[in-house]
Enzyme design. Structure first.
Site, PDB file in Angstrom:
ATOM      1  N   CYS A  10       1.013  -1.206  -0.025  1.00 42.48           N
ATOM      2  CA  CYS A  10      -0.054   0.367   0.126  1.00 42.48           C
ATOM      3  C   CYS A  10       0.839   1.207   0.475  1.00 42.48           C
ATOM      4  CB  CYS A  10      -0.937  -0.031   1.585  1.00 42.48           C
ATOM      5  SG  CYS A  10      -2.142   0.550   0.830  1.00 42.48           S
ATOM      6  N   ASP A 132      -6.527  -3.118  10.619  1.00 47.65           N
ATOM      7  CA  ASP A 132      -5.695  -2.414  11.250  1.00 47.65           C
ATOM      8  C   ASP A 132      -5.461  -2.695  12.607  1.00 47.65           C
ATOM      9  OD1 ASP A 132      -3.464  -1.785  10.639  1.00 47.65           O
ATOM     10  OD2 ASP A 132      -3.784   0.230   9.364  1.00 47.65           O
TER      11      ASP A 132
END
Length: 219
Positions: A10, A132
């Site tokens: 990412c 996350d």
């Protein structure tokens, strides 16, 4: 079937690192559209990179509490995923998924047992769940900001849930994450950077190699 987690790199910002991630074997690359992030890109730049990546790797565009106009702009570039990294509630995720016409990956922050309890609420409205670390109280950006959360909290999750894991993953920690959690996929951003927002091709390759080696041991 052998265990082989999806690997997402990412915060890609340019063609060089896009190619580095693809060459290293990434399954998904992510482009960030959030001005407060050191990985932020404008919509047009994201569109260019999506066109470069098409047919070579899946793409995800990361947004934080986007309005309808941003969703429409992103959807025009036809990414594989729209990643929602804000405080979008279940109804908002459902609406974005329906109106955007792009599969939705919803990020949920984990810091305590009650955070894990929320995950089930999103399973039916998101195409994929990404877990996350919960950001610090006074953080100006969402996400774990390079921190790892207590993976033992995930033991209460539905074993059938195909979630992705993020938060504090690096080339040095990804093997233990795979061995302990066995997630459907893993996601990394700051863990493969030499400075905030600056990807390192060597770290990307090491991360993917270490992840694949750990998964191969599980079989």
């Amino acid at each position: 079937m052998a265990y082989s987690p999806i690997i997402k790199i990412c915060g890609i910002k340019d063609s060089e690192m896009l190619n580095a991630a693809i060459d290293a074997g990434a399954d998904i690359v992510g482009f960030m559209h959030f001005p407060k992030s050191p990985r932020h890109l404008g919509i047009e730049d994201i569109g260019f990179l999506i066109s470069e990546a098409r047919g070579r790797v899946e793409t995800a565009v990361i947004t934080v509490d986007p309005d309808n106009s941003i969703i429409a702009e992103i959807a025009m570039f036809d990414p594989d995923w729209l990643q929602l990294h804000g405080s979008e509630n279940v109804h908002r995720v459902e609406t974005i998924r329906a109106e955007g016409g792009v599969p939705v990956m919803k990020v949920l922050p984990i810091g305590a047992a009650e955070d894990v309890d929320v995950v089930a609420e999103y399973e039916s409205v998101a195409d994929r769940i990404l877990l996350d670390a919960k950001p610090p109280m006074k953080a100006t950006r969402p996400g774990g900001l390079g921190m790892q959360f207590d993976w033992d909290l995930l033991k209460t999750l539905d074993p059938a849930l195909e979630f992705m894991l993020s938060g504090g993953l690096t080339p040095d920690t990804v093997a233990s994450a795979i061995e302990k959690v066995k997630p459907f996929g893993i996601d990394v951003s700051s863990g493969v950077e030499s400075a905030p927002g600056v990807k390192d091709a060597g770290l990307i390759r090491a991360f993917i190699e270490n992840a694949r080696a750990a998964a191969a041991k599980i079989g």
